[in-house]
Design a protein around this motif. Structure first.
Motif, PDB file in Angstrom:
ATOM      1  N   HIS A 276      27.296  42.769  49.440  1.00  0.00           N
ATOM      2  CA  HIS A 276      27.238  43.482  48.276  1.00  0.00           C
ATOM      3  C   HIS A 276      26.043  44.546  48.160  1.00  0.00           C
TER       4      HIS A 276
ATOM      5  N   ILE B 272      33.097  31.556  48.779  1.00  0.00           N
ATOM      6  CA  ILE B 272      32.474  32.938  48.758  1.00  0.00           C
ATOM      7  C   ILE B 272      31.690  33.139  47.584  1.00  0.00           C
TER       8      ILE B 272
ATOM      9  N   HIS C 166      25.448  35.724  51.750  1.00  0.00           N
ATOM     10  CA  HIS C 166      26.216  37.197  51.743  1.00  0.00           C
ATOM     11  C   HIS C 166      25.870  38.065  50.586  1.00  0.00           C
TER      12      HIS C 166
ATOM     13  N   ASP D 142      34.052  41.369  48.038  1.00  0.00           N
ATOM     14  CA  ASP D 142      34.320  39.844  48.399  1.00  0.00           C
ATOM     15  C   ASP D 142      35.763  39.936  48.939  1.00  0.00           C
TER      16      ASP D 142
END
Ligand code: FES
Ligand SMILES: [Fe+2]
Length: 331
Positions: A166, A155, A161, A281
């Motif tokens: 975020h 991650i 991502h 996360d």
């Protein structure tokens, strides 16, 4: 296929920040083993946590000049785990099997690292900038997540991502496409660099500004990454994340940043913003299944943008299989 414990025992893993270890013994856990860590005149000692006599918890013991003294009957163990004193029978020979399993330990970069195997398969990560005395560091509290070390690393290495997970911190939802990027194999891991139009946190109600940021990811196998941020608006800094595996499905992550010591407000800003980012996360990573880091590529679907986590996973699978990871750069 080697067991998870067997595959990763020959590597150095952090078990505590140096500053956590004072004059009391400290409990630690690594790859299914319960450990006790304490300071001696000749360095940090790490042994099994439970006394060889009646299984008392040595974390409740005391550190003396002789070694670690058990709180139950006072047996004392030296740095190598051997019992050096049985107070109930002074002068008698020590029972030959009165010993604790002991492990190699070293302190570096403000961390206590342990290797459970007799010989480490690789050195510690090379982060010489941390030893020049020219940077300051700030650490987050340990991240205690129900996530495998490999999933945690993936991650951190996941470039896609940022714009999704975020949102609301630094992710830019407008930037969904991931431009092509290269992944390079290094002597100890993998490396990649991307440029990302992060959103700087809004100040005084003003709309967030795009902060074009260069991010360099440098992995040291199996579970350490150095992440260099060069933003155009915010302060340059370097983040170090090391996932320490408790088991195949759980880790603790040691997470800190180096920065220019003149930036006196950096630690407060960093801790506050980074904890918010990492919470985003954690919610994703703890809910991923399977929890264990997959040992192949078959069960999941991969696209070009995943190249960095893919190359990382390729290396970890090689370690798990007992094969070298420094082969030719994957195509
Ligand atoms: S249990 Fe530790 S000395 Fe007896
Ligand atoms: Fe993230």
């Amino acid at each position: 296929m080697r067991s998870y414990e067997e595959a990763f025992s020959p590597y150095w893993h952090p078990v505590a920040f140096s500053q956590e270890l004072k004059d009391r013994p400290l409990a630690a856990r690594l790859l299914g083993r319960e450990l006790v860590v304490w300071r001696t005149a000749s360095g940090v000692a790490v042994t099994q946590r439970y006394c060889a006599h009646r299984g008392a918890d040595l974390c409740a013991g005391e550190v003396s000049a002789e070694g670690l003294r058990c709180a139950f009957h006072g047996w004392t163990y030296g740095r190598d785990g051997r019992c050096v004193h049985v107070p109930s029978q002074p002068g008698a020979p020590l029972p030959p099997n009165a010993a604790l399993a002991s492990y190699s330990a070293t302190e570096r970069y403000g961390l206590i690292w342990v290797c459970l195997a007799p010989e480490p398969a690789a050195p510690l990560p090379e982060w010489p900038e941390l030893e020049t005395g020219k940077v300051a560091t700030v650490a987050l509290p340990r991240l205690d997540w129900d996530v495998s070390a490999g999933r945690m690393m993936e991650i951190v290495l996941d470039v896609t991502h940022l714009s999704w997970v975020h949102k609301g911190t630094f992710g830019n939802p407008e930037q969904q496409e991931v431009p092509a990027y290269e992944v390079e194999r290094t002597a100890s891991g993998v490396r990649a660099q991307i440029s990302y139009p992060a959103l700087a946190p809004p100040l005084d109600g003003a709309p967030p500004k795009v902060d074009r940021t260069s991010l360099t990811y440098e992995v040291t196998f199996p579970f350490a990454v150095r992440l260099t941020f060069k933003p155009s608006l915010f302060f340059p800094h370097t983040v170090y994340a090391i996932a320490s595996p408790w088991s195949e499905e759980k880790m603790q992550c040691f997470y800190f940043s180096s920065y220019h010591p003149a930036l006196r407000h950096f630690p407060d800003i960093f801790v506050k913003s980074e904890l918010a980012i990492l919470e985003q996360d954690r919610l994703i990573a703890e809910a991923q299944r399977p929890r264990a880091h997959p040992l192949d590529f078959a069960g999941e679907v991969h696209v070009k943008a995943d190249r960095l986590p893919i190359e990382y996973r390729r290396g970890v699978i090689a370690l798990r299989l007992g094969r070298p990871v420094d082969g030719p750069t994957p195509g």
